[in-house]
Write an enzyme that holds these catalytic residues in place. Sequence first.
Site, PDB file in Angstrom:
ATOM      1  N   ASP A  21      -6.858  -2.669   6.118  1.00  0.00           N
ATOM      2  CA  ASP A  21      -5.897  -1.566   6.166  1.00  0.00           C
ATOM      3  C   ASP A  21      -6.537  -0.222   5.841  1.00  0.00           C
ATOM      4  O   ASP A  21      -7.698  -0.161   5.426  1.00  0.00           O
ATOM      5  CB  ASP A  21      -4.708  -1.852   5.228  1.00  0.00           C
ATOM      6  CG  ASP A  21      -5.144  -2.327   3.843  1.00  0.00           C
ATOM      7  OD1 ASP A  21      -6.339  -2.269   3.536  1.00  0.00           O
ATOM      8  OD2 ASP A  21      -4.268  -2.751   3.072  1.00  0.00           O
ATOM      9  N   ASN A  79       3.868  -6.585  -5.963  1.00  0.00           N
ATOM     10  CA  ASN A  79       5.151  -6.912  -5.326  1.00  0.00           C
ATOM     11  C   ASN A  79       5.005  -8.006  -4.265  1.00  0.00           C
ATOM     12  O   ASN A  79       5.929  -8.240  -3.486  1.00  0.00           O
ATOM     13  CB  ASN A  79       5.781  -5.658  -4.700  1.00  0.00           C
ATOM     14  CG  ASN A  79       4.957  -5.079  -3.563  1.00  0.00           C
ATOM     15  OD1 ASN A  79       3.905  -5.616  -3.218  1.00  0.00           O
ATOM     16  ND2 ASN A  79       5.433  -3.991  -2.978  1.00  0.00           N
ATOM     17  N   HIS A 107       2.732  -8.081  -1.776  1.00  0.00           N
ATOM     18  CA  HIS A 107       2.235  -7.690  -0.455  1.00  0.00           C
ATOM     19  C   HIS A 107       0.811  -8.202  -0.225  1.00  0.00           C
ATOM     20  O   HIS A 107       0.060  -8.435  -1.171  1.00  0.00           O
ATOM     21  CB  HIS A 107       2.353  -6.177  -0.214  1.00  0.00           C
ATOM     22  CG  HIS A 107       1.387  -5.299  -0.934  1.00  0.00           C
ATOM     23  ND1 HIS A 107       1.738  -4.049  -1.395  1.00  0.00           N
ATOM     24  CD2 HIS A 107       0.082  -5.439  -1.237  1.00  0.00           C
ATOM     25  CE1 HIS A 107       0.694  -3.469  -1.945  1.00  0.00           C
ATOM     26  NE2 HIS A 107      -0.321  -4.293  -1.868  1.00  0.00           N
ATOM     27  N   GLU A 141       4.283  -4.877   3.226  1.00  0.00           N
ATOM     28  CA  GLU A 141       5.192  -4.781   2.092  1.00  0.00           C
ATOM     29  C   GLU A 141       6.333  -5.791   2.239  1.00  0.00           C
ATOM     30  O   GLU A 141       6.574  -6.305   3.340  1.00  0.00           O
ATOM     31  CB  GLU A 141       5.771  -3.359   2.041  1.00  0.00           C
ATOM     32  CG  GLU A 141       4.729  -2.278   1.806  1.00  0.00           C
ATOM     33  CD  GLU A 141       4.272  -2.188   0.352  1.00  0.00           C
ATOM     34  OE1 GLU A 141       4.222  -3.209  -0.355  1.00  0.00           O
ATOM     35  OE2 GLU A 141       3.966  -1.060  -0.072  1.00  0.00           O
TER      36      GLU A 141
HETATM   37  C1  GLP Z   1      -3.633  -2.252  -2.057  1.00  0.00           C
HETATM   38  C2  GLP Z   1      -4.285  -2.904  -0.829  1.00  0.00           C
HETATM   39  C3  GLP Z   1      -4.232  -4.412  -0.884  1.00  0.00           C
HETATM   40  C4  GLP Z   1      -4.684  -4.901  -2.249  1.00  0.00           C
HETATM   41  C5  GLP Z   1      -3.760  -4.325  -3.316  1.00  0.00           C
HETATM   42  C6  GLP Z   1      -4.076  -4.811  -4.710  1.00  0.00           C
HETATM   43  O1  GLP Z   1      -2.268  -2.125  -1.929  1.00  0.00           O
HETATM   44  N1  GLP Z   1      -3.706  -2.475   0.389  1.00  0.00           N
HETATM   45  O2  GLP Z   1      -5.048  -4.950   0.137  1.00  0.00           O
HETATM   46  O3  GLP Z   1      -4.664  -6.293  -2.287  1.00  0.00           O
HETATM   47  O4  GLP Z   1      -3.895  -2.911  -3.264  1.00  0.00           O
HETATM   48  O5  GLP Z   1      -5.018  -3.987  -5.328  1.00  0.00           O
HETATM   49  P1  GLP Z   1      -5.719  -4.299  -6.707  1.00  0.00           P
HETATM   50  O6  GLP Z   1      -6.720  -5.355  -6.414  1.00  0.00           O
HETATM   51  O7  GLP Z   1      -6.339  -2.994  -7.105  1.00  0.00           O
HETATM   52  O8  GLP Z   1      -4.665  -4.745  -7.636  1.00  0.00           O
END
Ligand code: GLP
Length: 256
Positions: free
Chosen positions: A67, A136, A138, A143
């Site tokens: 993404d 959440n 995702h 989402e």
């Molecule tokens: C973002 C990314 C996700 C990732 C998430 C969790 O929203 N788009 O791909 O898994 O963050 O991030 P973290 O590992 O910093 O908790």
Amino acid sequence: MLVEVVDNYESLSARAAEVVIQQIRKKPDSTIGFATGGTPKGLYDRLIQAHQERGLDFSKLTTFNLDEYVGLPPEHEQSYAHYMWSNLFDHVNVTESRVHIPHGMADDIDEHCQWYERRIQEAGGIDLQILGIGANGHIAFNEPGSSLGSRTRIKTLTSKTVEDNARYFEDPDMVPEYAITMGVGTIMEAEEVLLLASGERKSRAIKKTLEGPLTAMVPASMVQMHRFAHVVLDEEAASRLDYRHHHGIAEPKDDA
Ligand code: GLP
């Protein structure tokens, strides 16, 4: 599902690195899906180490990132392109022309998303997709409420995600509200998915993902449908699970 629970973040990163390194050694021209966020950083440090100290070769890999924020150019410090280059790609011998990250400044976003899907197909699909998880539930930027069959497209981010990601931005008001993301359907076509989660903050999402119903309200729950989902958790992320997961089976912790 193969669920492994390890002691802490260090062990999680080491275990994830073993899986990725094994994939690259087994098939040097693998197509690997990369994720961003804090969770895979320890994994990426270990991949850099494996390249620098043990000659792990990245030159034949094709890569696809999950993404990117809409409106951020690749050189923006908070873009996922910048994250990938500074946390991994700049330190290993990837071939730049085989690195794919959605472009947050694409003129025609729909066309760009279709191109991205085509590129994945032309590469023969993704062999190993690394995934984190949002608090959440995702995956990538799919989402809650995202179609479980979705493809690469633009998504609006929830206020929870914007809030969670604000910590990375100097000015919290500058957090983008839209992202380009591979769809849940796109992600599920990978041969293997490797989902990583660390810390108490992820424990509710992990409980719902692994032991709750399959639902678009928790897009990560779609891993239950994947033919080879490998989940590595640390103890804090696993702390709310009611089952002991081992060898691809699950047994209630409370056997009463
Ligand atoms: C973002 C990314 C996700 C990732 C998430 C969790 O929203 N788009 O791909 O898994 O963050 O991030 P973290 O590992 O910093 O908790």
